[in-house]
Scaffold this motif. Sequence first.
Motif, mmCIF file in Angstrom:
data_model
loop_
_atom_site.group_PDB
_atom_site.id
_atom_site.type_symbol
_atom_site.label_atom_id
_atom_site.label_comp_id
_atom_site.label_asym_id
_atom_site.label_seq_id
_atom_site.Cartn_x
_atom_site.Cartn_y
_atom_site.Cartn_z
ATOM 1 N N MET A 1 0.838 -1.190 0.000
ATOM 2 C CA MET A 1 0.000 0.000 0.000
ATOM 3 C C MET A 1 0.876 1.244 0.000
ATOM 4 S SD MET A 1 -2.945 -0.924 2.835
ATOM 5 C CE MET A 1 -3.960 0.503 2.591
ATOM 6 N N LYS A 2 0.364 2.276 -0.615
ATOM 7 C CA LYS A 2 1.043 3.562 -0.580
ATOM 8 C C LYS A 2 0.864 4.167 0.810
ATOM 9 C CE LYS A 2 0.128 4.560 -5.409
ATOM 10 N NZ LYS A 2 -0.586 5.431 -6.334
ATOM 11 N N THR A 3 1.753 5.085 1.163
ATOM 12 C CA THR A 3 1.683 5.730 2.472
ATOM 13 C C THR A 3 0.377 6.491 2.638
ATOM 14 O OG1 THR A 3 4.095 5.938 2.439
ATOM 15 C CG2 THR A 3 2.925 7.266 4.044
ATOM 16 N N SER A 4 -0.101 7.108 1.573
ATOM 17 C CA SER A 4 -1.370 7.845 1.659
ATOM 18 C C SER A 4 -2.543 6.903 1.926
ATOM 19 C CB SER A 4 -1.608 8.636 0.370
ATOM 20 O OG SER A 4 -1.661 7.774 -0.741
ATOM 21 N N GLU A 5 -2.502 5.698 1.330
ATOM 22 C CA GLU A 5 -3.560 4.717 1.576
ATOM 23 C C GLU A 5 -3.515 4.210 3.017
ATOM 24 O OE1 GLU A 5 -2.616 1.835 -1.393
ATOM 25 O OE2 GLU A 5 -3.882 2.779 -2.909
ATOM 26 N N VAL A 6 -2.301 4.007 3.532
ATOM 27 C CA VAL A 6 -2.147 3.586 4.928
ATOM 28 C C VAL A 6 -2.694 4.667 5.849
ATOM 29 C CG1 VAL A 6 -0.464 3.053 6.740
ATOM 30 C CG2 VAL A 6 -0.192 2.073 4.472
ATOM 31 N N TYR A 7 -2.401 5.917 5.524
ATOM 32 C CA TYR A 7 -2.867 7.039 6.343
ATOM 33 C C TYR A 7 -4.396 7.076 6.397
ATOM 34 C CZ TYR A 7 -3.427 11.742 8.175
ATOM 35 O OH TYR A 7 -3.782 12.824 8.959
ATOM 36 N N VAL A 8 -5.029 6.964 5.238
ATOM 37 C CA VAL A 8 -6.494 7.033 5.174
ATOM 38 C C VAL A 8 -7.120 5.837 5.902
ATOM 39 C CG1 VAL A 8 -8.474 6.936 3.600
ATOM 40 C CG2 VAL A 8 -6.536 8.410 3.065
ATOM 41 N N SER A 9 -6.586 4.651 5.676
ATOM 42 C CA SER A 9 -7.129 3.450 6.328
ATOM 43 C C SER A 9 -6.956 3.512 7.838
ATOM 44 C CB SER A 9 -6.441 2.200 5.782
ATOM 45 O OG SER A 9 -6.666 2.068 4.406
ATOM 46 N N ALA A 10 -5.783 3.956 8.290
ATOM 47 C CA ALA A 10 -5.528 4.061 9.723
ATOM 48 C C ALA A 10 -6.419 5.137 10.351
ATOM 49 C CB ALA A 10 -4.056 4.378 9.976
ATOM 50 N N GLU A 11 -6.634 6.214 9.645
ATOM 51 C CA GLU A 11 -7.512 7.277 10.136
ATOM 52 C C GLU A 11 -8.945 6.765 10.296
ATOM 53 O OE1 GLU A 11 -8.439 10.973 11.600
ATOM 54 O OE2 GLU A 11 -6.435 10.391 10.943
ATOM 55 N N ASN A 12 -9.417 5.998 9.316
ATOM 56 C CA ASN A 12 -10.767 5.422 9.397
ATOM 57 C C ASN A 12 -10.886 4.457 10.570
ATOM 58 O OD1 ASN A 12 -11.659 6.845 7.166
ATOM 59 N ND2 ASN A 12 -11.176 5.193 5.744
ATOM 60 N N LEU A 13 -9.867 3.627 10.758
ATOM 61 C CA LEU A 13 -9.888 2.685 11.875
ATOM 62 C C LEU A 13 -9.852 3.419 13.207
ATOM 63 C CD1 LEU A 13 -9.907 -0.371 12.416
ATOM 64 C CD2 LEU A 13 -7.429 -0.257 12.596
ATOM 65 N N TYR A 14 -9.060 4.468 13.288
ATOM 66 C CA TYR A 14 -8.997 5.262 14.517
ATOM 67 C C TYR A 14 -10.354 5.900 14.822
ATOM 68 C CZ TYR A 14 -8.281 9.260 17.524
ATOM 69 O OH TYR A 14 -8.416 10.189 18.524
ATOM 70 N N LEU A 15 -11.039 6.406 13.802
ATOM 71 C CA LEU A 15 -12.339 7.040 14.019
ATOM 72 C C LEU A 15 -13.378 6.040 14.521
ATOM 73 C CD1 LEU A 15 -12.488 9.433 10.932
ATOM 74 C CD2 LEU A 15 -12.077 10.043 13.323
ATOM 75 N N ILE A 16 -13.255 4.787 14.095
ATOM 76 C CA ILE A 16 -14.196 3.761 14.547
ATOM 77 C C ILE A 16 -13.893 3.347 15.983
ATOM 78 C CG2 ILE A 16 -14.956 1.379 14.168
ATOM 79 C CD1 ILE A 16 -14.456 1.902 11.150
#
Length: 136
Positions: free
Chosen positions: A1-16
């Motif tokens: 995964m690209k770093t930007s994809e990791v950032y977005v996925s991790a942000e979504n998981l954190y929000l949940i």
Amino acid sequence: MKTSEVYVSAENLYLIYKSDLDETFVNECIHFQSHLQNIKYHPKSIIDMSTMMKKHELEDIFPYVSIALRMFLCTPATNCTAERLFSTLRRIKTYLRSNISSDRLNALAILNIESQLAHQINYSDIIEEFSNIQAR
């Protein structure tokens, strides 16, 4: 995964899972990704990744990644297992065994659920060990 994809996925998981993960989780994921790219061993599954973190003592460096991995490993993909467990309990606790204690019921349920493992147990060793224990 690209770093930007990791950032977005991790942000979504954190929000949940805000109550379980910290704000630093997103940056921790990005650092963990770069750490994985720099090592020779690449885990092939989530279990391998969790095992690798324990083996190399990375849980202190990436605590929230470790928490997220454990949450993922403990979350059932379906509820079939839970439903199967309840049907097992229904079969064990019949009308004749309605006065069974909860400890004994739990032990019987585990034996029934893990029946493949229970069939591999050498009962003669257990009986021998039990017979060697002194009577009260």
